[in-house]
Design an enzyme around this catalytic site. Structure first.
Site, PDB file in Angstrom:
ATOM      1  N   ASP A 268      -3.015  -2.771  -4.640  1.00 18.20           N
ATOM      2  CA  ASP A 268      -1.931  -4.148  -4.774  1.00 18.20           C
ATOM      3  C   ASP A 268      -1.312  -3.599  -6.004  1.00 18.20           C
ATOM      4  OD1 ASP A 268      -2.625  -4.511  -2.569  1.00 18.20           O
ATOM      5  OD2 ASP A 268      -3.556  -6.204  -2.732  1.00 18.20           O
TER       6      ASP A 268
ATOM      7  N   HIS B 203      -0.585 -10.917  -5.172  1.00 16.51           N
ATOM      8  CA  HIS B 203       1.370 -10.669  -5.334  1.00 16.51           C
ATOM      9  C   HIS B 203       2.043 -11.523  -5.740  1.00 16.51           C
ATOM     10  CE1 HIS B 203      -0.372  -7.528  -1.860  1.00 16.51           C
ATOM     11  NE2 HIS B 203      -1.062  -8.053  -1.478  1.00 16.51           N
TER      12      HIS B 203
ATOM     13  N   HIS C 257       0.676  -1.036   0.110  1.00 14.39           N
ATOM     14  CA  HIS C 257       0.044   0.078  -0.386  1.00 14.39           C
ATOM     15  C   HIS C 257       0.960   1.015  -0.261  1.00 14.39           C
ATOM     16  CE1 HIS C 257      -3.692  -2.855   1.511  1.00 14.39           C
ATOM     17  NE2 HIS C 257      -3.497  -2.570   0.745  1.00 14.39           N
TER      18      HIS C 257
END
Length: 315
Positions: free
Chosen positions: A247, A270, A85
């Site tokens: 993200d 991710h 973030h």
């Protein structure tokens, strides 16, 4: 026809400070953002009491884990977790160089979005530095797949993200969000989108030592009936897709330079973001390093430059 890109690197004009709790550790943590010289990049410095100062550069080569969050460093040793973030905020509003002093091993979750980081950086202000900014210019499509999920980079005149997600719950379903990235768009359309999770996963995560700081104050929570249980509801109709885009921005900010190109993903996360970035930067024919040149009354033109031998994209 040229494109509008910032020609010079930036840093913060003054110091900024934020404090909060780690979403996984539940521990209090403070961060100080300090102005830095050109070509410093983003550097995390551990500043805890009674320990030697240690540094971690915010680069994909330092990624130690992509389980639940993006972690820099050694999961069993010195590390900084949940960097996505703050990295997304730095990329989003255009901060190239900053030293981040942190007294814990996890970036504070704050309200689960990047909004507080943006506010702190706006209060500190941005300063232009007399050194050209380098960009990673995507020259050809590069794609990676994992089951039904995929991510790809494609040539594009500008910097664009296109993210689509698909969850078997009524609160989310299949939704998408796409945007050409600039500071104004990031502030209005992306920064306030919060992280999210499922009530059914909470006990499992707690047992594994994760999500100890998670609450309705910092996460959008979906109940067992498939509905959002936060009293205030959603900030955007497609807040989930917007947060996935945030993200992705944070993960790709670890390239060490900004992109000129389009990043697209379907059911990403991710791990997939990191794999796509590595795939791109391992193919020297897929990108080139450029700087911009602006002539009076005209938009920027891209000029290829030689990358330093120790550059993060020189794998």
């Amino acid at each position: 026809m040229g494109i509008h890109l910032h020609e010079y690197q930036t840093t913060l004009k003054s110091r900024a400070t934020l404090s909060g709790f780690g979403v996984h550790s539940g521990k209090p943590v403070s961060m100080h953002f300090l102005p830095a010289d050109a070509d410093t990049g983003i550097v995390f410095q551990y500043a805890g009491e009674g320990a030697a100062r240690r540094e971690l550069r915010a680069l994909f080569s330092e990624v130690g884990s992509t389980d639940l969050c993006t972690m820099l460093g050694d999961p069993a040793g010195h590390h900084v977790a949940t960097v996505e973030h703050v990295m997304g905020a730095l990329l989003g509003i255009g901060v190239d160089n900053v030293v981040i002093e942190i007294d814990g091993s996890e970036v504070p979750i704050l309200d689960g979005s990047a909004a507080a980081f943006v506010e702190a950086f706006d209060q500190a202000g941005l300063e232009m530095l007399p050194v050209k900014r380098r960009y990673i210019h995507v020259l050809k499509p590069v794609r990676i797949e994992s089951g039904a999920s995929w991510a790809e980079f494609r040539p594009y005149v500008g910097t664009r993200f296109e993210v689509e997600i698909d969850f078997e719950t009524p609160a989310i379903g299949r939704q998408s969000f796409a945007a050409d990235i600039n500071a104004e768009t990031f502030r209005k359309e992306i920064a306030r989108a919060r992280t999210f999770g499922f009530m059914k996963d909470v006990e499992r995560l707690w047992a594994a030592g994760y999500a100890l700081g998670s609450s309705l104050e910092n996460s959008v929570v979906i109940g067992d009936d498939g509905r959002v249980i936060n009293m205030e509801g959603l900030r955007y109709p497609n807040e989930f897709a917007r947060h996935k885009l945030l993200d992705a921005m944070g993960d790709l900010a670890l390239a060490g330079a900004r992109f000129i190109g389009c990043f697209r993903s379907y059911r990403g996360g991710h791990r997939l973001n990191a794999a796509a970035l590595r795939r791109l930067l391992s193919d020297g024919s897929a990108f080139q390093i450029v700087e911009t040149r602006r002539e009076r009354g005209r938009s920027s033109e891209m000029i290829a430059v030689n990358a330093p031998a120790n550059a993060p994209w020189a794998l």
